[in-house]
Scaffold this active site. Structure first.
Site, PDB file in Angstrom:
ATOM      1  N   TRP A  70       0.833  -1.199   0.000  1.00  0.00           N
ATOM      2  CA  TRP A  70       0.000   0.000   0.000  1.00  0.00           C
ATOM      3  C   TRP A  70       0.870   1.252   0.000  1.00  0.00           C
ATOM      4  O   TRP A  70       2.037   1.176   0.373  1.00  0.00           O
ATOM      5  CB  TRP A  70      -0.932   0.008   1.231  1.00  0.00           C
TER       6      TRP A  70
ATOM      7  N   GLU B 157      -1.474   7.948  -4.329  1.00  0.00           N
ATOM      8  CA  GLU B 157      -0.680   7.676  -5.524  1.00  0.00           C
ATOM      9  C   GLU B 157       0.661   8.393  -5.520  1.00  0.00           C
ATOM     10  O   GLU B 157       1.656   7.852  -5.983  1.00  0.00           O
ATOM     11  CB  GLU B 157      -1.456   8.120  -6.778  1.00  0.00           C
TER      12      GLU B 157
ATOM     13  N   GLU C 214     -18.494   6.195  -6.474  1.00  0.00           N
ATOM     14  CA  GLU C 214     -17.281   7.010  -6.494  1.00  0.00           C
ATOM     15  C   GLU C 214     -17.236   7.890  -7.739  1.00  0.00           C
ATOM     16  O   GLU C 214     -16.922   9.070  -7.674  1.00  0.00           O
ATOM     17  CB  GLU C 214     -16.066   6.083  -6.474  1.00  0.00           C
TER      18      GLU C 214
ATOM     19  N   ASP D  20      -0.257  11.006  -0.851  1.00  0.00           N
ATOM     20  CA  ASP D  20      -1.318  12.018  -0.853  1.00  0.00           C
ATOM     21  C   ASP D  20      -2.680  11.374  -0.613  1.00  0.00           C
ATOM     22  O   ASP D  20      -2.782  10.158  -0.464  1.00  0.00           O
ATOM     23  CB  ASP D  20      -1.314  12.772  -2.192  1.00  0.00           C
TER      24      ASP D  20
END
Ligand SMILES: *[C@@H]1O[C@H](CO)[C@@H](O)[C@H](O)[C@H]1NC(C)=O
Ligand SMILES: *[C@@H]1O[C@H](CO)[C@@H](O)[C@H](O)[C@H]1NC(C)=O
Ligand SMILES: *[C@@H]1O[C@H](CO)[C@@H](O)[C@H](O)[C@H]1NC(C)=O
Ligand SMILES: *[C@@H]1O[C@H](CO)[C@@H](O)[C@H](O)[C@H]1NC(C)=O
Ligand SMILES: *[C@@H]1O[C@H](CO)[C@@H](O)[C@H](O)[C@H]1NC(C)=O
Ligand SMILES: *[C@@H]1O[C@H](CO)[C@@H](O)[C@H](O)[C@H]1NC(C)=O
Ligand SMILES: *[C@@H]1O[C@H](CO)[C@@H](O)[C@H](O)[C@H]1NC(C)=O
Ligand SMILES: *[C@@H]1O[C@H](CO)[C@@H](O)[C@H](O)[C@H]1NC(C)=O
Ligand SMILES: *[C@@H]1O[C@H](CO)[C@@H](O)[C@H](O)[C@H]1NC(C)=O
Ligand SMILES: *[C@@H]1O[C@H](CO)[C@@H](O)[C@H](O)[C@H]1NC(C)=O
Ligand SMILES: *[C@@H]1O[C@H](CO)[C@@H](O)[C@H](O)[C@H]1NC(C)=O
Ligand SMILES: *[C@@H]1O[C@H](CO)[C@@H](O)[C@H](O)[C@H]1NC(C)=O
Length: 618
Positions: free
Chosen positions: A147, A207, A430, A203
């Site tokens: 991650w 990404e 989304e 951020d």
């Protein structure tokens, strides 16, 4: 426990309000009020411990990002999304929905626990690095997958959320209770901010590794609000003294004078992007203060540079998305995260488009409160879209009112742009497909719903309490030559928030370790470390165990350095190796196993690995 009988009467006096805005399309207002109710239900259905829960297995007070488990799998709890969601619910409590207090208490206990969960970013004790972990399983256990970590906005946002509850308890004469239960929880997060604000992280879109405007603006607000709250509690917040340096960094490094916008990220390597991004817009609504003036900093919604950024951002999507039909100002359009986005199609996002509306409602309120609008060279292009003959200067009275009417109509336009694309049941995903407008990517996204609720409150002239953006503490104006990369060292002071429900975790003795490796990479490649201890993944040569990316913050063409700074159990020897991530492929270095001895307990010695790695070409 909050005492419900007296809550409502005493709290309503706390909330700011403004006369409701006129010239509304009745149909839009009807839509907004109906959708607001649906959106609240949508949020609550994604939270553990409530009867309506769509999210089996989630612990009480845990916000699941979306019930979607495949394409994409969002069945996790993110610190950022959770904090923003519960900030909205605390506002709803203040606006009078007393029934929400139980779930707010559930969230409190859940976060007290999460703060103590050792994870791939680190642990609570001694160095607090574990607070920067982005997401957990919904049963509050660690997620060990690969991650983008750490993400340093989470602790700031969580601190802000719990600080928003302070006036509620103060009004109930429960200041001592607040100090006992909430302050230790908040202080851990403020310590983290004071300690790590000057280090890079990922951020809000998970990404870009660098320094993000959104992260820093929230960190600044958290420390200012923390300093003011500490005074009210007759205590101190030493890390909060970092606030002026965060402001200095923000004010002097993010304005792109060529493009005329606030850029999203600095200290970034290998990212070829314009920097045009919703990041600063979402920052402005998060640090919005109804009492702030427009020139207080670059981050308030009515600030000239922020309005300039709004225009550049919106314009970047007018012709990019076919669904927008290249509509020109003063028409609003659907907007996304940033124009170069490709994630799940890189489509328009609901929360960005609704955030663009919310920012303008906030700005209109601020300008109206001040009673005067100063149009300068930065904001002129924004205002020309609304008022074609306007020029640089000051506006008051009727002319100002007319400008604000046009600005409100423009804000409504963003909501109207979303309206036709919601399905009949009002669910908000989304993204909206850039060509058809159909809902896509994660369905029932909690943050999408929450963004609708806050937008709709602002549209109705209902605002959160002032957090102190106009306080001199918030505006200590250092010149650029006074900017320093400082930090507050809180190592050893992080403490489980026991009164809020944290377990009394044993303080493992850990020592600091820095792994640094020279490894030349091509665009898009990353370097990870894998080792035989939990924090380094677990087992060597096992791609499934890779969890820890190295930081390219110091990478240059002459020194291709990747590094990570973390704490490991004292006195042990760890075995490790470097792994190159090339798209979906993991490339292991061909090198005998490397080892490093971690400093003894209390030795204060930082163990350093200074390596160089090469990878077989594939
Ligand atoms: C108040 O909160 C409850 C959940 O506690 C929710 O079901 C209800 O819809 C909320 N009421 C309003 C008016 O938002
Ligand atoms: C927590 O959830 C994860 C993911 O569903 C699961 O693998 C793990 O076993 C659960 N842990 C506990 C203690 O329930
Ligand atoms: C808080 O204390 C003040 C002063 O003692 C009193 O006037 C007020 O009613 C109390 N408020 C509540 C909510 O108990
Ligand atoms: C740290 O702060 C200094 C001074 O503002 C700044 O130049 C530098 O880019 C910052 N670095 C990070 C990673 O925040
Ligand atoms: C802080 O100190 C002041 C003055 O000594 C006192 O009136 C107030 O009750 C104290 N507040 C708290 C939260 O201890
Ligand atoms: C500043 O903006 C210009 C114009 O959009 C762009 O070409 C340039 O890359 C930007 N600079 C940075 C550092 O982002
Ligand atoms: C507001 O917009 C209308 C067009 O929609 C325009 O005619 C009017 O001049 C604008 N008001 C101001 C004050 O510029
Ligand atoms: C804003 O400031 C005024 C006085 O300056 C105060 O009465 C009001 O409560 C403040 N609003 C908020 C939301 O704190
Ligand atoms: C801060 O100082 C700079 C110049 O050093 C000035 O341009 C700016 O207006 C000041 N900001 C505030 C809020 O005083
Ligand atoms: C921070 O404080 C801890 C505990 O006092 C100490 O061991 C460590 O060396 C300090 N780190 C820095 C960078 O000063
Ligand atoms: C927490 O644990 C430590 C050591 O295990 C113990 O000394 C301390 O008394 C415990 N604190 C509480 C409040 O239980
Ligand atoms: C890494 O690169 C730097 C700069 O070129 C160099 O000084 C250093 O010796 C290198 N480290 C190793 C282990 O090769």
């Amino acid at each position: 426990m909050l005492c419900s009988s007296l809550l409502l009467a005493s709290l309503l006096t706390l909330t700011a309000s403004s006369p409701s805005l006129d010239r509304r399309q009745a149909s839009l207002s009807t839509f907004v009020s109906q959708e607001q109710a649906i959106a609240i239900q949508g949020v609550l259905a994604n939270i553990g411990g409530l009867n309506s829960s769509l999210v089996p297995g989630a612990s009480p007070g845990v916000v699941v990002a979306s019930p979607s488990t495949v394409n994409p799998n969002y069945f996790y709890t993110w610190t950022r999304d959770s904090a923003l969601t519960y900030r909205m619910l605390i506002e709803e409590l203040i606006f009078g929905n007393l029934t929400l207090r139980k779930t707010i208490e559930d969230y409190t206990a859940a976060q007290a626990i999460v703060q103590t969960v050792t994870n791939p970013s680190g642990s609570l004790w001694p160095a607090g690095d574990g607070l920067g972990e982005a997401k957990f399983y919904t049963n509050l256990t660690r997620f060990d997958g690969t991650w983008g970590r750490p993400q340093r906005d989470g602790p700031a946002l969580r601190a802000i959320t719990f600080m928003e509850l302070a006036p509620v308890l103060f009004n109930l004469n429960e200041t001592a209770l607040y100090k006992q239960i909430y302050w230790p929880l908040v202080l851990n997060d403020l310590r983290y901010v004071g300690q790590y604000w000057n280090q890079t992280g990922y951020d809000l879109w998970e990404e870009v590794h660098g320094s993000s405007f959104f992260t820093l603006a929230n960190q600044h607000r958290a420390l200012v609000q923390g300093a003011l709250l500490a005074r009210q509690l007759n205590t101190t917040c030493q890390p909060c003294a970092q606030a002026p340096q965060i402001l200095c960094f923000l004010q002097n490094n993010f304005w792109n004078a060529t493009g005329g916008y606030l850029t999203a990220d600095v200290n970034v390597n290998n990212v070829v992007r314009s920097g045009i991004n919703s990041d600063p817009i979402l920052a402005s609504i998060s640090v919005f203060d109804a009492n702030a003036t427009c020139n207080a900093s670059d981050f308030q919604p009515c600030n000239s540079k922020m309005l300039a950024t709004h225009k550049v951002l919106v314009d970047s999507f007018r012709s990019l998305y076919p669904i927008n039909n290249n509509a020109q100002p003063p028409n609003a359009v659907l907007i996304g995260r940033y124009p170069e986005d490709t994630y799940y199609g890189g489509n328009p996002w609901a929360l960005c488009t609704l955030g663009a509306a919310e920012m303008l409602y906030d700005a209109v309120h601020q300008i109206r409160t001040v009673g005067q609008l100063t149009v300068d060279k930065y904001s002129l292009p924004f205002f020309k879209d609304l008022s074609p003959t306007i020029s640089v200067g000051s506006y008051t009275g009727d002319v100002l009112n007319q400008i604000l009417v046009n600005m409100t109509t423009y804000a409504d336009g963003f909501v109207s742009a979303v309206q036709p694309h919601l399905p009949p049941n009002g669910s908000i995903s989304e993204q909206f497909d850039r060509t058809t407008g159909f809902s896509t990517s994660a369905s029932k996204l909690t943050w999408s719903f929450a963004s609708f609720v806050t937008m709709s409150r602002r549209r109705a002239g209902q605002f959160p309490l002032s957090w102190g953006a106009s306080n001199p503490l918030a505006n200590t104006n250092l010149t650029s030559s006074q900017c320093r990369g400082t930090s507050f060292n809180a190592t050893g002071n992080y403490t489980p928030a026991l009164a809020a429900g944290a377990p009394n975790v044993t303080k493992d003795c850990e020592s600091e370790v820095i792994f640094s490796v020279n490894a030349t990479t091509a665009f898009g490649q990353n370097i990870f470390i894998l080792g035989n201890v939990t924090k380094l993944g677990g087992a060597l040569n096992n791609a499934d165990d890779i969890i820890l990316p190295l930081n390219p913050g110091n990478y240059t063409s002459t020194t291709p350095q990747w590094y990570v700074d973390l704490w490991l159990k004292a006195g042990q020897t760890v075995a490790y190796q470097y792994v190159l991530q090339n798209g979906a492929q993991w490339v292991f270095e061909q090198h005998p196993v490397r080892t490093l001895r971690v400093g003894a307990c209390g030795s204060g010695r930082i163990a350093r690995a200074n390596d160089a790695a090469t990878f077989p070409s594939s």
